[in-house]
Design a protein around this motif. Structure first.
Motif, PDB file in Angstrom:
ATOM      1  N   GLY A 138       0.781  -1.247  -0.157  1.00 60.17           N
ATOM      2  CA  GLY A 138      -0.074   0.191   0.202  1.00 60.17           C
ATOM      3  C   GLY A 138       0.857   1.297   0.079  1.00 60.17           C
ATOM      4  N   GLY A 139       2.041   1.150   0.264  1.00 63.09           N
ATOM      5  CA  GLY A 139       3.089   2.044   0.080  1.00 63.09           C
ATOM      6  C   GLY A 139       3.498   2.910  -1.072  1.00 63.09           C
ATOM      7  N   SER A 140       4.256   3.723  -1.082  1.00 63.01           N
ATOM      8  CA  SER A 140       4.574   4.322  -2.447  1.00 63.01           C
ATOM      9  C   SER A 140       6.374   4.400  -2.420  1.00 63.01           C
ATOM     10  N   LEU A 141       6.731   4.590  -3.600  1.00 64.50           N
ATOM     11  CA  LEU A 141       8.099   4.727  -4.056  1.00 64.50           C
ATOM     12  C   LEU A 141       8.273   5.586  -5.147  1.00 64.50           C
ATOM     13  N   ARG A 142       9.324   6.406  -5.161  1.00 65.28           N
ATOM     14  CA  ARG A 142       9.443   7.090  -6.420  1.00 65.28           C
ATOM     15  C   ARG A 142      11.109   6.900  -6.901  1.00 65.28           C
ATOM     16  N   LEU A 143      11.058   6.252  -8.036  1.00 66.15           N
ATOM     17  CA  LEU A 143      12.234   5.630  -8.733  1.00 66.15           C
ATOM     18  C   LEU A 143      12.754   6.888  -9.673  1.00 66.15           C
ATOM     19  N   SER A 144      13.870   7.168  -9.675  1.00 64.94           N
ATOM     20  CA  SER A 144      14.439   8.032 -10.689  1.00 64.94           C
ATOM     21  C   SER A 144      15.740   7.244 -11.432  1.00 64.94           C
ATOM     22  N   CYS A 145      15.557   7.871 -12.675  1.00 64.44           N
ATOM     23  CA  CYS A 145      16.413   7.539 -13.707  1.00 64.44           C
ATOM     24  C   CYS A 145      17.412   8.559 -14.115  1.00 64.44           C
ATOM     25  N   ALA A 146      18.740   8.736 -13.725  1.00 62.42           N
ATOM     26  CA  ALA A 146      19.294   9.925 -14.106  1.00 62.42           C
ATOM     27  C   ALA A 146      20.282   9.348 -15.351  1.00 62.42           C
ATOM     28  N   ALA A 147      20.207  10.260 -16.514  1.00 64.90           N
ATOM     29  CA  ALA A 147      20.482   9.786 -17.963  1.00 64.90           C
ATOM     30  C   ALA A 147      21.873  10.988 -17.953  1.00 64.90           C
ATOM     31  N   SER A 148      22.788  10.379 -18.581  1.00 57.83           N
ATOM     32  CA  SER A 148      24.271  11.049 -18.879  1.00 57.83           C
ATOM     33  C   SER A 148      24.687  10.762 -20.230  1.00 57.83           C
ATOM     34  N   GLY A 149      25.402  11.527 -20.892  1.00 57.22           N
ATOM     35  CA  GLY A 149      26.265  11.103 -22.170  1.00 57.22           C
ATOM     36  C   GLY A 149      25.515  10.990 -23.496  1.00 57.22           C
ATOM     37  N   PHE A 150      24.280  11.629 -23.302  1.00 57.84           N
ATOM     38  CA  PHE A 150      23.257  11.693 -24.594  1.00 57.84           C
ATOM     39  C   PHE A 150      22.308  12.696 -24.139  1.00 57.84           C
ATOM     40  N   LEU A 166      18.742  13.537 -23.705  1.00 57.34           N
ATOM     41  CA  LEU A 166      17.735  12.691 -23.263  1.00 57.34           C
ATOM     42  C   LEU A 166      16.638  13.031 -24.131  1.00 57.34           C
ATOM     43  N   ASP A 167      16.203  14.307 -24.696  1.00 57.08           N
ATOM     44  CA  ASP A 167      14.992  14.527 -25.164  1.00 57.08           C
ATOM     45  C   ASP A 167      15.002  13.928 -26.682  1.00 57.08           C
ATOM     46  N   ASN A 168      15.841  13.284 -27.174  1.00 59.07           N
ATOM     47  CA  ASN A 168      15.676  12.294 -28.291  1.00 59.07           C
ATOM     48  C   ASN A 168      15.431  11.001 -28.255  1.00 59.07           C
ATOM     49  N   TYR A 169      15.230  10.678 -26.941  1.00 53.38           N
ATOM     50  CA  TYR A 169      15.069   9.291 -26.521  1.00 53.38           C
ATOM     51  C   TYR A 169      13.848   9.086 -25.930  1.00 53.38           C
ATOM     52  N   ALA A 170      13.156   8.016 -25.964  1.00 54.55           N
ATOM     53  CA  ALA A 170      12.143   7.458 -25.217  1.00 54.55           C
ATOM     54  C   ALA A 170      13.087   6.590 -24.176  1.00 54.55           C
ATOM     55  N   ILE A 171      12.443   6.355 -22.931  1.00 61.22           N
ATOM     56  CA  ILE A 171      13.057   5.872 -21.941  1.00 61.22           C
ATOM     57  C   ILE A 171      11.913   4.893 -21.276  1.00 61.22           C
ATOM     58  N   SER A 197       6.889  10.203 -15.513  1.00 60.08           N
ATOM     59  CA  SER A 197       7.237  11.615 -16.017  1.00 60.08           C
ATOM     60  C   SER A 197       8.809  11.823 -16.487  1.00 60.08           C
ATOM     61  N   ARG A 198       8.976  12.760 -17.141  1.00 64.88           N
ATOM     62  CA  ARG A 198      10.368  13.155 -17.835  1.00 64.88           C
ATOM     63  C   ARG A 198      10.599  14.464 -17.366  1.00 64.88           C
ATOM     64  N   ASP A 199      12.022  14.774 -17.172  1.00 66.27           N
ATOM     65  CA  ASP A 199      12.450  16.003 -17.161  1.00 66.27           C
ATOM     66  C   ASP A 199      13.563  16.337 -18.057  1.00 66.27           C
ATOM     67  N   ASN A 200      13.358  16.469 -19.375  1.00 66.69           N
ATOM     68  CA  ASN A 200      14.412  16.393 -20.227  1.00 66.69           C
ATOM     69  C   ASN A 200      15.574  17.543 -19.801  1.00 66.69           C
ATOM     70  N   ALA A 201      15.173  18.622 -19.393  1.00 68.86           N
ATOM     71  CA  ALA A 201      16.287  19.651 -19.032  1.00 68.86           C
ATOM     72  C   ALA A 201      17.152  19.263 -17.623  1.00 68.86           C
ATOM     73  N   ASN A 246      17.539  16.100 -17.007  1.00 72.86           N
ATOM     74  CA  ASN A 246      18.113  14.913 -17.672  1.00 72.86           C
ATOM     75  C   ASN A 246      17.521  13.387 -16.604  1.00 72.86           C
ATOM     76  N   THR A 247      16.241  13.450 -16.272  1.00 73.69           N
ATOM     77  CA  THR A 247      15.721  12.575 -15.258  1.00 73.69           C
ATOM     78  C   THR A 247      14.617  12.059 -15.923  1.00 73.69           C
ATOM     79  N   VAL A 248      14.229  10.756 -15.730  1.00 75.11           N
ATOM     80  CA  VAL A 248      12.925  10.147 -15.893  1.00 75.11           C
ATOM     81  C   VAL A 248      12.457   9.392 -14.758  1.00 75.11           C
ATOM     82  N   THR A 249      11.192   9.723 -14.089  1.00 70.56           N
ATOM     83  CA  THR A 249      11.025   9.392 -12.790  1.00 70.56           C
ATOM     84  C   THR A 249       9.341   8.077 -12.908  1.00 70.56           C
ATOM     85  N   LEU A 250       9.501   7.063 -12.112  1.00 73.97           N
ATOM     86  CA  LEU A 250       8.516   6.329 -11.996  1.00 73.97           C
ATOM     87  C   LEU A 250       7.763   6.456 -10.596  1.00 73.97           C
ATOM     88  N   GLN A 251       6.722   6.885 -10.656  1.00 69.91           N
ATOM     89  CA  GLN A 251       6.066   7.175  -9.172  1.00 69.91           C
ATOM     90  C   GLN A 251       5.109   5.868  -9.059  1.00 69.91           C
TER      91      GLN A 251
END
Length: 127
Positions: free
Chosen positions: A15-27, A29-34, A71-75, A77-82
């Protein structure tokens, strides 16, 4: 050099929640789906969610629809899974992955259409 680094996993009660983050580097981000995938021992990796490069197309595994959002924050460089209303069956190692560039505008759950993967973050849902 392409890098994807997941964070945010841990132990949570049902019943709880977690927020996963994916930090991208080296490319760029807004040119790719994640995508987000998960895997448990002895099972194949399964696609959980995906967000297209501009955030227009999204995908969710049936069993997480209505509970997970992406959700994603291209600026930033992060994609979040809530992940909300977590269940014991959500227990797995979660990975983010970069979708092949030709598929950037359309989401999907086939692992072979992703080229770079993070190292994973462990999620345990247990009382």
């Amino acid at each position: 050099q392409v890098h994807l680094v997941e964070s945010g996993g841990g132990l949570v009660q049902p019943g709880g929640s977690l927020r996963l983050s994916c930090a991208a580097s080296g490319f760029t981000l807004d040119n790719y789906a994640i995508g987000w995938f998960r895997q448990t021992p002895g099972k194949e990796r399964e696609g959980v969610s995906c967000i297209s490069s501009k955030g227009i197309s999204v995908y969710f595994l049936d069993s997480v629809k209505g509970r997970f959002t992406i959700s994603r924050d291209n600026a930033g460089n992060t994609v979040t899974l809530q992940m909300n209303s977590l269940k014991p069956e959500d227990t797995a190692v979660y990975y983010c992955a970069r979708r092949l560039s030709q598929w950037r505008d359309v989401c999907g759950h086939v692992a072979a259409r992703y080229d770079y993967w993070g190292q994973g973050t462990e999620v345990t849902v247990s009382s």
